[in-house]
Scaffold this active site. Structure first.
Site, PDB file in Angstrom:
ATOM      1  CD  GLU A   1      -2.648   1.102   2.628  1.00 37.80           C
ATOM      2  OE1 GLU A   1      -3.160   2.170   2.990  1.00 37.80           O
ATOM      3  OE2 GLU A   1      -2.740   0.041   3.287  1.00 37.80           O
TER       4      GLU A   1
ATOM      5  CG  ASP B   1      -2.271   9.348   7.089  1.00 38.01           C
ATOM      6  OD1 ASP B   1      -2.866   8.268   6.976  1.00 38.01           O
ATOM      7  OD2 ASP B   1      -1.854  10.008   6.129  1.00 38.01           O
TER       8      ASP B   1
END
Length: 261
Positions: free
Chosen positions: A51, A62
């Site tokens: 990924e 994130d």
């Protein structure tokens, strides 16, 4: 590459009873000229799918480790277009499917059709868009579909059964099950609600189910893997690459039944 490569990975693993190990890395962290080395390092460690994160100024999903990696990449002048251009150069040397993890703004900047065509030419097998809700994915998914690229959908701990069924219907590649209520980053354990969610999704979905967010060691990967088809590790590997500890990545990956003894 194409979305077929993702399907082939899971079919092969199913034959041996093994689970996929998917590694997240931030493209351009350490320089784009280092991307090929990082990918080959992950391949040699035993990663099944990579990924590849695209640096973005406002990465809402994130945690701090990946945020900092994105900042380092942005400071080095890395962009989505530059990443795709680098992948075009090295794609023939890559032996695992690459799934891009990006927010929608960089794609909007390029244009949906231009991005999808560029991604196909760069050997991309799938795309994850954490800030695009299911109801608004059609604009981009149509172009990805035309270029044989899977749009990987996310399912969360707060998704009820009706929502899971909506997301599972027509899903491509795999379903990304988010294992925590929050952003990425290492945890020490998962609650029973996480395992119950994975079992529920697996009972509904026709595509593989992979669990990500918060996995930081082999034991956690093995525990999650008992309830799904694959595990995604990001922050830990991003940090290990940044700290020059790449030799330890293979120790995160549960041993496979067909591994060379």
């Amino acid at each position: 590459m194409s979305k077929t490569q993702i399907e082939q990975v899971f079919e092969k693993l199913k034959e041996t009873g093994d689970k996929a190990f998917i590694s997240y890395i931030m493209a351009g962290d350490g320089g784009l000229d280092n991307l090929k080395h990082q990918i080959k390092t992950l391949e040699e460690a035993g990663v099944d799918i990579i990924e590849l994160g695209i640096p973005f100024s406002d990465p809402v999903a994130d945690g701090p480790v990946i945020q900092q990696a994105g900042i380092r990449a942005l400071d080095a002048g890395v962009s989505l277009q530059k990443i795709l251009d680098e992948l075009k150069k090295i794609k023939d040397d890559i032996n695992v499917p690459i799934v891009l993890m990006t927010y929608i703004n960089p794609i909007l900047n390029l244009g949906y059709q231009a991005f999808a065509e560029d991604a196909r030419e760069s050997g991309i097998s799938g795309v994850i868009l954490p800030d695009v809700p299911f109801e608004e994915e059609d604009e981009v998914s149509t172009h990805l579909h035309d270029n044989d690229i899977a749009l990987v959908r996310l399912v969360t701990l707060t998704s009820d059964e009706e929502r899971i069924r909506e997301l599972a219907e027509g899903a491509e590649g795999f379903l990304y099950a988010v294992t925590v209520k929050g952003t990425t980053g290492g945890r020490t354990s998962f609650g029973e609600d996480t395992y119950e969610l994975l079992e529920k999704i697996k009972g509904i979905a026709d595509v593989p189910v992979c669990a990500g967010f918060g996995v930081s060691n082999r034991e956690m990967a093995e525990a999650l893997g008992r309830h799904c088809d694959g595990v995604i590790v990001g922050s830990k590997i991003v940090d290990m690459l940044h700290q020059g500890e790449e030799d330890g990545i293979k120790n995160l990956i549960p041993e496979k039944s067909n591994a060379v003894k």
